[in-house]
Design a protein around this motif. Sequence first.
Motif, PDB file in Angstrom:
ATOM      1  N   TYR A 268       0.537  -0.864   0.096  1.00  0.00           N
ATOM      2  CA  TYR A 268       0.331   0.183  -0.095  1.00  0.00           C
ATOM      3  C   TYR A 268       1.261   1.121   0.289  1.00  0.00           C
ATOM      4  O   TYR A 268       0.716   1.991  -0.310  1.00  0.00           O
ATOM      5  CB  TYR A 268      -1.305  -0.034   1.265  1.00  0.00           C
ATOM      6  CG  TYR A 268      -1.915   0.909   1.258  1.00  0.00           C
ATOM      7  CD1 TYR A 268      -3.417   0.893   0.043  1.00  0.00           C
ATOM      8  CD2 TYR A 268      -2.584   1.954   1.516  1.00  0.00           C
ATOM      9  CE1 TYR A 268      -4.136   1.539  -0.104  1.00  0.00           C
ATOM     10  CE2 TYR A 268      -3.330   2.384   1.460  1.00  0.00           C
ATOM     11  CZ  TYR A 268      -4.586   2.498   1.307  1.00  0.00           C
ATOM     12  OH  TYR A 268      -5.485   3.070   0.315  1.00  0.00           O
TER      13      TYR A 268
ATOM     14  N   ASN B  66     -10.129  -4.992   3.588  1.00  0.00           N
ATOM     15  CA  ASN B  66      -9.583  -3.586   3.956  1.00  0.00           C
ATOM     16  C   ASN B  66      -8.508  -3.793   4.515  1.00  0.00           C
ATOM     17  O   ASN B  66      -8.762  -4.571   5.687  1.00  0.00           O
ATOM     18  CB  ASN B  66     -10.811  -3.336   4.538  1.00  0.00           C
ATOM     19  CG  ASN B  66     -12.172  -2.919   4.193  1.00  0.00           C
ATOM     20  OD1 ASN B  66     -11.969  -3.299   2.761  1.00  0.00           O
ATOM     21  ND2 ASN B  66     -13.479  -2.965   4.079  1.00  0.00           N
TER      22      ASN B  66
ATOM     23  N   ILE C 235      -6.174  -1.939   7.727  1.00  0.00           N
ATOM     24  CA  ILE C 235      -6.307  -1.161   8.966  1.00  0.00           C
ATOM     25  C   ILE C 235      -4.844  -0.973   9.229  1.00  0.00           C
ATOM     26  O   ILE C 235      -3.845  -1.855   9.971  1.00  0.00           O
ATOM     27  CB  ILE C 235      -6.631  -1.039  10.065  1.00  0.00           C
ATOM     28  CG1 ILE C 235      -8.265  -0.936   9.255  1.00  0.00           C
ATOM     29  CG2 ILE C 235      -6.908  -0.248  11.233  1.00  0.00           C
ATOM     30  CD1 ILE C 235      -9.834  -2.182  10.629  1.00  0.00           C
TER      31      ILE C 235
ATOM     32  N   GLU D 287     -20.098   0.960   6.071  1.00  0.00           N
ATOM     33  CA  GLU D 287     -18.597   1.172   6.050  1.00  0.00           C
ATOM     34  C   GLU D 287     -17.933   2.991   6.129  1.00  0.00           C
ATOM     35  O   GLU D 287     -18.452   3.256   5.177  1.00  0.00           O
ATOM     36  CB  GLU D 287     -17.977   0.829   4.767  1.00  0.00           C
ATOM     37  CG  GLU D 287     -16.590  -0.175   4.924  1.00  0.00           C
ATOM     38  CD  GLU D 287     -17.069  -0.533   3.424  1.00  0.00           C
ATOM     39  OE1 GLU D 287     -15.823  -1.746   4.492  1.00  0.00           O
ATOM     40  OE2 GLU D 287     -17.332  -1.433   2.571  1.00  0.00           O
ATOM     41  N   SER D 288     -17.256   3.071   6.813  1.00  0.00           N
ATOM     42  CA  SER D 288     -16.362   3.514   6.462  1.00  0.00           C
ATOM     43  C   SER D 288     -14.697   3.550   6.131  1.00  0.00           C
ATOM     44  O   SER D 288     -14.413   2.174   6.445  1.00  0.00           O
ATOM     45  CB  SER D 288     -16.405   4.818   8.229  1.00  0.00           C
ATOM     46  OG  SER D 288     -15.571   5.912   8.326  1.00  0.00           O
ATOM     47  N   TYR D 289     -14.327   4.654   5.936  1.00  0.00           N
ATOM     48  CA  TYR D 289     -13.162   4.590   5.136  1.00  0.00           C
ATOM     49  C   TYR D 289     -11.970   5.219   5.919  1.00  0.00           C
ATOM     50  O   TYR D 289     -11.094   5.489   5.741  1.00  0.00           O
ATOM     51  CB  TYR D 289     -12.479   4.555   3.737  1.00  0.00           C
ATOM     52  CG  TYR D 289     -13.232   3.576   3.506  1.00  0.00           C
ATOM     53  CD1 TYR D 289     -12.826   2.724   3.050  1.00  0.00           C
ATOM     54  CD2 TYR D 289     -14.977   4.012   2.211  1.00  0.00           C
ATOM     55  CE1 TYR D 289     -13.438   1.476   1.696  1.00  0.00           C
ATOM     56  CE2 TYR D 289     -14.947   2.777   1.619  1.00  0.00           C
ATOM     57  CZ  TYR D 289     -14.756   1.559   2.000  1.00  0.00           C
ATOM     58  OH  TYR D 289     -15.396   0.524   1.177  1.00  0.00           O
ATOM     59  N   HIS D 290     -12.500   5.643   7.346  1.00  0.00           N
ATOM     60  CA  HIS D 290     -11.756   6.437   8.680  1.00  0.00           C
ATOM     61  C   HIS D 290     -11.861   6.289   9.633  1.00  0.00           C
ATOM     62  O   HIS D 290     -12.571   5.403   9.564  1.00  0.00           O
ATOM     63  CB  HIS D 290     -12.035   8.385   8.047  1.00  0.00           C
ATOM     64  CG  HIS D 290     -11.922   8.454   6.844  1.00  0.00           C
ATOM     65  ND1 HIS D 290     -12.681   8.445   6.193  1.00  0.00           N
ATOM     66  CD2 HIS D 290     -10.570   9.846   6.734  1.00  0.00           C
ATOM     67  CE1 HIS D 290     -12.799   9.109   4.679  1.00  0.00           C
ATOM     68  NE2 HIS D 290     -11.343   9.923   4.780  1.00  0.00           N
TER      69      HIS D 290
ATOM     70  N   ASP E  84      -2.768  10.412   2.911  1.00  0.00           N
ATOM     71  CA  ASP E  84      -3.266   9.186   2.828  1.00  0.00           C
ATOM     72  C   ASP E  84      -5.432   9.509   2.620  1.00  0.00           C
ATOM     73  O   ASP E  84      -6.411   8.432   1.869  1.00  0.00           O
ATOM     74  CB  ASP E  84      -4.073   9.904   4.252  1.00  0.00           C
ATOM     75  CG  ASP E  84      -4.164   8.150   5.559  1.00  0.00           C
ATOM     76  OD1 ASP E  84      -4.608   7.379   5.014  1.00  0.00           O
ATOM     77  OD2 ASP E  84      -4.665   8.307   6.613  1.00  0.00           O
ATOM     78  N   GLU E  85      -6.246  10.318   2.214  1.00  0.00           N
ATOM     79  CA  GLU E  85      -7.358  11.066   1.565  1.00  0.00           C
ATOM     80  C   GLU E  85      -8.079  10.533   0.418  1.00  0.00           C
ATOM     81  O   GLU E  85      -8.246   9.650   0.453  1.00  0.00           O
ATOM     82  CB  GLU E  85      -7.907  12.516   2.317  1.00  0.00           C
ATOM     83  CG  GLU E  85      -9.253  13.020   1.340  1.00  0.00           C
ATOM     84  CD  GLU E  85     -10.409  12.206   2.540  1.00  0.00           C
ATOM     85  OE1 GLU E  85     -11.312  12.442   2.008  1.00  0.00           O
ATOM     86  OE2 GLU E  85      -9.931  10.695   3.890  1.00  0.00           O
TER      87      GLU E  85
ATOM     88  N   SER F  31      -5.712   8.479  -1.161  1.00  0.00           N
ATOM     89  CA  SER F  31      -5.345   6.893  -2.050  1.00  0.00           C
ATOM     90  C   SER F  31      -6.765   6.349  -1.066  1.00  0.00           C
ATOM     91  O   SER F  31      -7.046   5.527  -1.922  1.00  0.00           O
ATOM     92  CB  SER F  31      -4.701   6.410  -0.733  1.00  0.00           C
ATOM     93  OG  SER F  31      -4.172   7.176   0.369  1.00  0.00           O
ATOM     94  N   SER F  32      -7.375   6.537  -0.515  1.00  0.00           N
ATOM     95  CA  SER F  32      -8.631   6.087  -0.252  1.00  0.00           C
ATOM     96  C   SER F  32      -9.847   6.363  -0.943  1.00  0.00           C
ATOM     97  O   SER F  32     -10.235   5.638  -1.161  1.00  0.00           O
ATOM     98  CB  SER F  32      -8.942   6.704   1.338  1.00  0.00           C
ATOM     99  OG  SER F  32     -10.022   6.014   2.160  1.00  0.00           O
ATOM    100  N   LEU F  33     -10.000   7.783  -1.409  1.00  0.00           N
ATOM    101  CA  LEU F  33     -11.008   8.434  -1.905  1.00  0.00           C
ATOM    102  C   LEU F  33     -10.469   8.007  -3.409  1.00  0.00           C
ATOM    103  O   LEU F  33     -11.906   7.918  -3.985  1.00  0.00           O
ATOM    104  CB  LEU F  33     -10.968   9.926  -2.248  1.00  0.00           C
ATOM    105  CG  LEU F  33     -12.411  10.773  -2.620  1.00  0.00           C
ATOM    106  CD1 LEU F  33     -13.490  10.401  -2.216  1.00  0.00           C
ATOM    107  CD2 LEU F  33     -11.686  12.335  -2.673  1.00  0.00           C
TER     108      LEU F  33
END
Length: 761
Positions: free
Chosen positions: A269, A339, A341, A360-363, A628-629, A631-633
Amino acid sequence: FPIHNSNSNSNNTATTSSPSSNLSRTELIKKNLFHRRIAREDSVRELSRLLAISRGNAAEDDVDEWESFPDEETGSSTPSSKDKRGNNRSTSTSSLPAPSAPLSPMSNVTEATDRSSVAMGCEDDDDVDTGGGDRDKRNVEWPPGGLVRTFWWGRSQQTVAEAASAEPSSSSSSLRADDHRAAAATEEFGREEFEKRVEAEVTKRLAAAAAANSPVDGDIGQNNNDNNDIDKLYSDKSKQPRRFPSSIKSFATGAAIVSKRDFLTRFDYGIPMPPSKREGESDPGKDDVLLLYGSDRALPDDHPTSPVYHDHRHAAAADGSPLPHLSAAAATANCSGLNVIFTDNHGDVHQCTAIVGNYESYHIQRWLRMNPSKGYSKLDPHLPLHPVGRGLQTNGQDKFSAPEDKYALQNQELLIAYFERLEGTLAELRPLARECAGGDNTVVVMVCNTGQSDLLINFICSAEARGFGDVVREKVLVFATDQGVYDIATGLGLRAFYDEKIFEQMPEKEAGMYGDKSFTAMMWSKVVTVQLVNRLGHDVLFQDVDLVWYKNPLEFFHDKTNPLHDFDILFQDDGARSLRYAPYSANTGFYYVRNNDKTKFLFRSLLYLGDMVLSMTSHQQALGALLDEHSSLTGLRVKTLSGLDFPGGYHYHRKKEIEPMRDIVEGRHVPYIFHMSWTTNKKNKLLFLKQMGLWYTNTLCENGGGVGAAKISKEESTMESSCCSAEPLVSCHYSDKPSVKECKDSPKARSIDAKGKPFWK
């Protein structure tokens, strides 16, 4: 599935080494493989009828005998229909062609054989689960009788095709005789083939059980009185205690342990392999990954039950863990989604991690026993848990507090100037960037003011001395924030861009220390310059001026065989592991950006977050948060590079990095670059570079002297000869800092590192 014997006690366990145990286990596996109990002779008789039907010569009496196949395991039958005489006739369309259908030799042999072996338990025994559940539905087709006929039908096609190539018989009796001979040949071929598959499967399972010191599928306690009842044995798995209650099975039905190094290598990642400063060492307490399975279908084929059920008959793993230790490949073989963490304990936080089955949340939602609403306070165990931001530290300092209005207004002024001059700036910048980009579409971007000009000069002089002069002059585009450094860059033969309106608020002097106003203003200019070149459609290698190349880094980023070639943006490892730089610890003084929509969106977003850059005094922290944001978004792929190949000030100043730095100065390891980061001011940067043998700038051009040299060079074209040395100008300054020669007689850098130890023994 491994089966518990409910009648056996803890002292009555199955072994994996006893000959008698292996023998009984072998027999039980075979029973498992044949547990549908479809007699071979019945299959062969049916094959003869299939051959006759396919040739259009089936007698009515033969058709009458076709009845549904009973499934002895489930008690069900193959669906059937009535013929004209009212008898049952199979209607399995998956295995029976129309009587008039032409025979195509072996067209479906492989598919039919594989499907039939699944039904018989030969292909993947883990999928035969008579206790119900998802695993039945994944690969096993129903009804099994139809699949067995498909198996024999595939074999019959080969035999009939061979017979068809011979001279055809003129009599129906000869034809029927051919059919019987074909059936007999097919029976013998199929019997041998099937026996081989069974023996191979038994051998595979016994070997796997011995290697893992765990039971094979169908393994039971020696005192089990139900050895002959396969259905009951399989249903006994429900008596084993589950690791997790059914109330959380939608996200935790089972678990396994995977080596972190193996996991992060397979699922890169982009974060530094922690701790990057000791890449080959163990990370005690964090060497493994806990993998949770959210579905029975996600469970690994080779270990379908051990992640789900406790099995007290067998010893725990070597480290005492009752969970199975699997490779990353095996553990995730059936995971269609994953997923990940990343978490760690910071300071004196007694941390807990909750996984909640919900929308689901990605934060990560963070709670601490602090009360920020009543003013920042230290961690207090007597307070209730309160929701807090990601940057709040246990000492009460918040590294991600919202910017105040004054920073928003300051950024507003900067953006107004930017947009007012945007079209003119792009028109002027476009040809310069295109010339630098060349065939590989890459522009090396550097930003400099007069105060740091001696570091820019040193980069050019060192590149010339190390054989990269032509590459640097071709690829580098200097964004000058004042007229003096513009003259220096052009005097050294570089392409340079200067727009007085855009950079009118930029200081000419170097920063006095990290984070002061001059430093912060330069950080904003670094955001703008990368965004502009990226917007024009080019890849960008951005680098600070306090940097020297050992090897050409462009070759690393352009190598399509490099496993990192698919990443969108790659950063030097800063070395810091504080909250505000998590999770990438990206150093914004050296990074490579591939041009695409994701990176354009990233730098456009950073441009609009100028108030965040200004309030935090550095764009490194703001950009790190956006990495970080995004890469998730958007799926932006971010990579932190190896600290050994791309070292910086962290490696230079930290005691644990003495050996890697010694390898560099003694020539045993050649990195791509060295970046003199982690140093409070320019004065110290110059001293460290000089004793590292990385200083190539004559005294005449230090401390702003390059401006005068640039003026002279306009008339005599002598700037490079005036400023550059062909050999490194080495001098000792500190005995406790890395150096290319022994500096034992030099003082310690006590003002920098009070506990420093001599670099040379």
